[in-house]
Design a protein around this motif. Structure first.
Motif, PDB file in Angstrom:
ATOM      1  N   GLY A   1       0.787  -1.230   0.000  1.00  9.91           N
ATOM      2  CA  GLY A   1       0.000   0.000   0.000  1.00  9.91           C
ATOM      3  C   GLY A   1       0.814   1.273   0.000  1.00  9.91           C
ATOM      4  N   SER A   2       2.104   1.160  -0.286  1.00  5.63           N
ATOM      5  CA  SER A   2       2.982   2.334  -0.211  1.00  5.63           C
ATOM      6  C   SER A   2       2.993   3.084  -1.538  1.00  5.63           C
ATOM      7  CB  SER A   2       4.403   1.899   0.162  1.00  5.63           C
ATOM      8  OG  SER A   2       4.939   1.049  -0.830  1.00  5.63           O
ATOM      9  N   THR A   3       3.699   4.213  -1.543  1.00  7.92           N
ATOM     10  CA  THR A   3       3.851   5.042  -2.738  1.00  7.92           C
ATOM     11  C   THR A   3       5.292   5.547  -2.816  1.00  7.92           C
ATOM     12  OG1 THR A   3       3.427   7.212  -1.744  1.00  7.92           O
ATOM     13  CG2 THR A   3       1.485   5.892  -2.350  1.00  7.92           C
ATOM     14  N   GLY A   4       5.600   6.210  -3.908  1.00  2.86           N
ATOM     15  CA  GLY A   4       6.880   6.889  -4.038  1.00  2.86           C
ATOM     16  C   GLY A   4       6.778   8.370  -3.744  1.00  2.86           C
ATOM     17  N   ASP A   5       5.749   8.777  -3.001  1.00  2.00           N
ATOM     18  CA  ASP A   5       5.537  10.203  -2.732  1.00  2.00           C
ATOM     19  C   ASP A   5       6.753  10.844  -2.066  1.00  2.00           C
ATOM     20  OD1 ASP A   5       3.051   9.741  -3.757  1.00  2.00           O
ATOM     21  OD2 ASP A   5       1.939  10.217  -1.919  1.00  2.00           O
ATOM     22  N   VAL A   6       7.357  10.115  -1.121  1.00  2.22           N
ATOM     23  CA  VAL A   6       8.571  10.594  -0.448  1.00  2.22           C
ATOM     24  C   VAL A   6       9.767   9.725  -0.830  1.00  2.22           C
ATOM     25  CG1 VAL A   6       9.677  11.057   1.772  1.00  2.22           C
ATOM     26  CG2 VAL A   6       7.212  11.485   1.480  1.00  2.22           C
ATOM     27  N   ALA A   7       9.536   8.411  -0.877  1.00  2.65           N
ATOM     28  CA  ALA A   7      10.586   7.450  -1.220  1.00  2.65           C
ATOM     29  C   ALA A   7      11.843   7.716  -0.390  1.00  2.65           C
ATOM     30  CB  ALA A   7      10.863   7.482  -2.716  1.00  2.65           C
ATOM     31  N   CYS A   8      12.988   7.889  -1.032  1.00  2.00           N
ATOM     32  CA  CYS A   8      14.243   8.138  -0.311  1.00  2.00           C
ATOM     33  C   CYS A   8      14.490   9.615  -0.070  1.00  2.00           C
ATOM     34  CB  CYS A   8      15.420   7.559  -1.095  1.00  2.00           C
ATOM     35  SG  CYS A   8      15.223   5.846  -1.586  1.00  2.00           S
ATOM     36  N   ASP A   9      13.567  10.453  -0.521  1.00  2.00           N
ATOM     37  CA  ASP A   9      13.689  11.908  -0.410  1.00  2.00           C
ATOM     38  C   ASP A   9      14.978  12.421  -1.040  1.00  2.00           C
ATOM     39  OD1 ASP A   9      12.765  14.434   0.245  1.00  2.00           O
ATOM     40  OD2 ASP A   9      13.706  14.433   2.233  1.00  2.00           O
ATOM     41  N   SER A  10      15.384  11.783  -2.136  1.00  3.34           N
ATOM     42  CA  SER A  10      16.623  12.195  -2.792  1.00  3.34           C
ATOM     43  C   SER A  10      16.513  13.551  -3.465  1.00  3.34           C
ATOM     44  CB  SER A  10      17.051  11.142  -3.813  1.00  3.34           C
ATOM     45  OG  SER A  10      17.513   9.979  -3.155  1.00  3.34           O
ATOM     46  N   TYR A  11      15.299  14.043  -3.645  1.00  2.00           N
ATOM     47  CA  TYR A  11      15.139  15.401  -4.162  1.00  2.00           C
ATOM     48  C   TYR A  11      15.796  16.395  -3.214  1.00  2.00           C
ATOM     49  CZ  TYR A  11      12.885  19.573  -6.109  1.00  2.00           C
ATOM     50  OH  TYR A  11      12.637  20.802  -6.679  1.00  2.00           O
ATOM     51  N   ASN A  12      15.710  16.101  -1.920  1.00  2.48           N
ATOM     52  CA  ASN A  12      16.328  16.967  -0.906  1.00  2.48           C
ATOM     53  C   ASN A  12      17.671  16.442  -0.407  1.00  2.48           C
ATOM     54  OD1 ASN A  12      14.136  18.996  -0.596  1.00  2.48           O
ATOM     55  ND2 ASN A  12      12.967  17.212   0.064  1.00  2.48           N
ATOM     56  N   LEU A  13      17.913  15.141  -0.557  1.00  2.00           N
ATOM     57  CA  LEU A  13      19.102  14.524   0.031  1.00  2.00           C
ATOM     58  C   LEU A  13      20.111  14.080  -1.025  1.00  2.00           C
ATOM     59  CD1 LEU A  13      17.368  12.309   2.778  1.00  2.00           C
ATOM     60  CD2 LEU A  13      18.305  14.624   3.016  1.00  2.00           C
ATOM     61  N   TYR A  14      20.077  14.675  -2.200  1.00  2.00           N
ATOM     62  CA  TYR A  14      20.950  14.215  -3.280  1.00  2.00           C
ATOM     63  C   TYR A  14      22.428  14.332  -2.914  1.00  2.00           C
ATOM     64  CZ  TYR A  14      21.766  19.118  -4.548  1.00  2.00           C
ATOM     65  OH  TYR A  14      22.126  20.444  -4.528  1.00  2.00           O
TER      66      TYR A  14
ATOM     67  N   ASP B   1      11.863   6.489   9.338  1.00  2.00           N
ATOM     68  CA  ASP B   1      12.439   7.711   9.880  1.00  2.00           C
ATOM     69  C   ASP B   1      12.250   8.820   8.845  1.00  2.00           C
ATOM     70  OD1 ASP B   1      14.165   9.815  10.671  1.00  2.00           O
ATOM     71  OD2 ASP B   1      15.550   8.421  11.643  1.00  2.00           O
ATOM     72  N   PRO B   2      11.617   9.935   9.217  1.00  2.00           N
ATOM     73  CA  PRO B   2      11.398  11.013   8.240  1.00  2.00           C
ATOM     74  C   PRO B   2      12.689  11.583   7.673  1.00  2.00           C
ATOM     75  CG  PRO B   2      10.820  11.729  10.469  1.00  2.00           C
ATOM     76  CD  PRO B   2      11.021  10.250  10.531  1.00  2.00           C
ATOM     77  N   LEU B   3      13.815  11.385   8.357  1.00  2.00           N
ATOM     78  CA  LEU B   3      15.101  11.869   7.862  1.00  2.00           C
ATOM     79  C   LEU B   3      15.713  10.933   6.825  1.00  2.00           C
ATOM     80  CD1 LEU B   3      16.678  13.199  11.188  1.00  2.00           C
ATOM     81  CD2 LEU B   3      15.427  14.476   9.423  1.00  2.00           C
ATOM     82  N   ARG B   4      15.133   9.749   6.662  1.00  2.00           N
ATOM     83  CA  ARG B   4      15.600   8.755   5.688  1.00  2.00           C
ATOM     84  C   ARG B   4      17.115   8.510   5.783  1.00  2.00           C
ATOM     85  NH1 ARG B   4      10.632   8.527   5.470  1.00  2.00           N
ATOM     86  NH2 ARG B   4       9.441   8.089   3.557  1.00  2.00           N
ATOM     87  N   PRO B   5      17.629   8.150   6.968  1.00  2.00           N
ATOM     88  CA  PRO B   5      19.073   7.921   7.083  1.00  2.00           C
ATOM     89  C   PRO B   5      19.527   6.735   6.231  1.00  2.00           C
ATOM     90  CG  PRO B   5      17.930   7.157   9.055  1.00  2.00           C
ATOM     91  CD  PRO B   5      16.926   7.897   8.236  1.00  2.00           C
TER      92      PRO B   5
END
Length: 499
Positions: A72-85, A469-473
Motif C-alpha cells: 500500500g505504499s507510494t513513491g511520494d517521499v521514497a528516499c527523499d533524494s530530491y532533498n538529500l541528493y 524515519d522522516p530523515l531517511r538515514p
C-alpha cells in the motif's frame, strides 16, 4: 528495473538439474573498465508534487482507488533524494565509482509532458545541482531519459499507444541534451522497453495499468522503438559534434536455458530470447533491422489462427527500418536472473506469452531471493553476455543493471555479497575467456528504494534506507564494503600463494 516479470512467473514449474558451475577466475578487468551504481527518479526522488513537478503515470497508479502495491505504499517521499541528493553523492564517492546512472523525471522538467505548454525551471535547477555535485566529486553522470514515469498529461492522450508520443519524446530529449549535455557524456534513451510494453500495456500490473496482451503491448513497444530512434538521431546529428558523448538503449535481458535436450525445447529457448531481447534489440542492433523473423512468423500465425485480418505485431515501413537500424553506440544490458524454457502453448489468446509458444520455469535447486522472479543463476549472466555479443556482431556492452533482492533491514547482506561475487566473476569470464566487449558494470541499486509493485518489501540497495524515519538515514551494508573493494581492485586479483 523489472520487478514482477509476468511472462516468467505465471508458470513457476520445476525444471531439470543443470550444473554449469566452473572454477572462480582470479583476474582483473581491462584498464579503463567503468564501475558504477544506479537508481531511477520515481524510485528515489519523492517530492512528487513539489516545486512545479507534474503528475506521472506512476503517481496516478499508486494513488488509484484500486490497490496495486503490495504494502500500500507510494513513491511520494521514497528516499527523499530530491532533498538529500548530496548525501547520495557522498555514498557514491565512498564507493569509489566512476559514474552514477540516474534518470530524469520527464514531468519534473516538463510538467505536462508537452514542451509547448512550458517547462519547469525548478526541475532544471535540481538536475543541474545533482550533475554539478557529481562532477565536483569526480563522478561522471550517466543519464536515462525515460525510466517508466511518463507524464500523466501525455497518457491522457494515449501515451505510448499514440504515435504522437514519439514527437513529444523527441522534444523532451532535445531539451535534456540542450540543458545538460555539456556535462553529461553518457545517455540512455529508454530503460527496459519490454517492461513498459508488456507489464504496462499487456498485463497491466505496472503503470499505466492497461491489460491487453498480444495487442497493445506490441503497439506500445513499436512506439518505444521509434521514440528511441528519434532521440538517438537528434543527439547524433545536433549535439554529438559539440558535446562528444554517446547514447544507447537499455534492454532487460534474462537468459533462457532449454529445459531439456529435446530439439523442441532448444528451439523454444532461442525463440524466447528473440521474443524477450530480439523484440527491441533486433530493429536497432541487427544488420538487417526489423523485428526478429521468428517473432514475426509466430505472431502472424497466431493472429491468423484467431481470426485477425493481419498480424497483431505492427510493421515497420522500409523507411522506418532504415531510420531505426544502427541507432546505438553501445548495448545497455540489464540482467538479474535465468529461466528454463519449454516448448508449449499458454492457454489464453491472444497474448504475448502464447505467441512465443514458450512455457518458462525455474530449476528448484536455484537459490531464491526476496523477489519471486529472481533466482541466483550466475552462469546465465555469462551466457547472456555471449548471446548478445554473438547476435549483434560484438557490440560494446554496458551492463547497466545487476543486483539482488532481499528483505528489509538486512545490513549484513551476505546473500547479496555472494550474488555480486559470482555474477561479477562470470562477467569477468565473459571478457577474459570469451572475448566479449563489456565496457562497464552498474550495481543496482545504490540505495534501498520504492520497488514498484513490491513497494518497500524488497530491497536492492548497497545502502540501507530507514523508511520509518522522516530523515531517511542511509546505512552502508556489507555489500557496499564488498563492492568498494572490487572497484579498488578492478576485479579479483589472485590471492597471495600459501606458504
Amino acid at each position: 528495473m523489472v520487478r514482477a516479470i509476468c511472462l516468467f512467473v505465471l508458470a513457476i514449474l520445476v525444471g531439470h538439474s543443470s550444473c554449469q558451475d566452473d572454477e572462480f577466475l582470479y583476474d582483473t578487468f581491462p584498464e579503463g573498465f567503468m564501475w558504477g551504481s544506479a537508481t531511477s527518479a520515481y524510485q528515489i526522488e519523492g517530492a512528487w508534487d513539489q516545486d512545479g513537478k507534474g503528475e506521472s503515470i506512476w503517481d496516478r497508479f499508486v494513488h488509484d482507488d484500486v490497490p496495486h502495491i503490495v504494502d500500500g505504499s507510494t513513491g511520494d517521499v521514497a528516499c527523499d533524494s530530491y532533498n538529500l541528493y548530496q548525501e547520495d553523492v557522498a555514498l557514491l564517492k565512498n564507493l569509489g565509482v566512476s559514474f552514477y546512472r540516474f534518470s530524469l523525471s520527464w514531468s519534473r522538467l516538463i510538467p505536462s509532458g508537452d514542451l509547448r505548454h512550458g517547462f519547469n525551471q525548478a526541475g532544471i535547477d535540481y538536475y543541474n545541482n545533482l550533475i554539478n555535485e557529481l562532477l565536483a566529486n569526480g563522478i561522471q553522470p550517466a543519464v536515462t531519459l525515460y525510466h517508466w514515469d511518463l507524464p500523466q498529461g501525455l497518457q491522457e492522450h494515449g501515451g505510448w499507444l499514440n504515435v504522437s508520443v514519439t514527437d513529444r519524446f523527441a522534444e523532451y530529449s532535445d531539451f535534456a541534451f540542450l540543458f545538460f549535455g555539456d556535462r553529461v557524456k553518457t545517455w540512455f534513451t529508454i530503460n527496459e522497453p519490454w517492461v513498459q510494453a508488456v507489464q504496462g500495456h499487456g498485463f497491466g500490473d505496472f503503470a499505466p495499468g492497461i491489460n491487453q496482451s498480444g495487442i497493445l503491448d506490441y503497439q506500445a513497444g513499436h512506439n518505444l522503438i521509434l521514440a528511441h530512434a528519434r532521440a538517438w538521431h537528434i543527439y547524433d546529428g545536433k549535439y554529438r559534434p559539440t558535446q562528444g558523448g554517446r547514447i544507447g538503449f537499455n534492454m532487460y535481458t534474462s537468459f533462457l536455458e532449454p529445459k531439456t535436450d529435446n530439439p523442441d525445447d532448444v528451439f523454444a529457448a532461442e525463440r524466447a530470447m528473440q521474443f524477450l531481447i530480439g523484440w527491441f534489440g533486433h530493429p536497432v542492433y541487427s544488420q538487417d533491422g526489423d523485428y526478429p523473423a521468428v517473432m514475426k512468423e509466430f505472431v502472424a500465425f497466431h493472429s491468423a489462427e484467431e481470426g485477425f485480418p493481419e498480424s497483431r505485431l505492427p510493421q515497420f515501413t522500409p523507411e522506418e527500418i532504415a531510420y531505426v537500424k544502427g541507432t546505438y553506440d553501445f548495448f545497455g544490458l540489464n540482467h538479474y536472473t535465468t529461466m528454463l524454457a519449454e516448448n508449449g502453448l499458454f492457454p489464453y489468446a491472444p497474448s504475448y506469452i502464447r505467441d512465443g509458444e514458450i512455457i518458462p520455469s525455474f530449476n528448484e535447486s536455484w537459490p531464491e531471493s526476496a523477489a519471486i522472479w529472481l533466482r541466483v543463476v550466475p552462469w546465465g549472466f555469462r551466457k547472456v553476455l555471449n548471446w548478445v555479443s554473438n547476435e549483434y556482431n560484438g557490440v560494446p556492452i554496458f551492463v547497466t543493471e545487476n543486483g539482488y533482492a532481499d528483505s528489509p533491514d538486512q545490513i549484513d547482506d551476505v546473500d547479496r555479497v555472494n550474488y555480486y561475487t559470482s555474477y561479477i566473476n562470470e562477467m569477468l569470464k565473459a571478457i577474459k575467456l570469451d572475448g566479449v566487449n563489456v565496457i562497464g558494470y552498474t550495481a543496482w541499486s545504490l540505495i534501498d528504494n520504492f520497488e514498484w509493485t513490491a513497494g518497500y518489501t524488497e530491497r536492492f540497495g548497497l545502502y540501507h534506507v530507514d523508511f520509518n524515519d522522516p530523515l531517511r538515514p542511509r546505512t552502508p551494508k556489507s555489500s557496499a564494503a564488498f563492492y568498494k573493494q572490487v572497484i579498488a581492485d578492478n576485479g579479483f586479483p589472485a590471492p597471495p600463494p600459501k606458504l
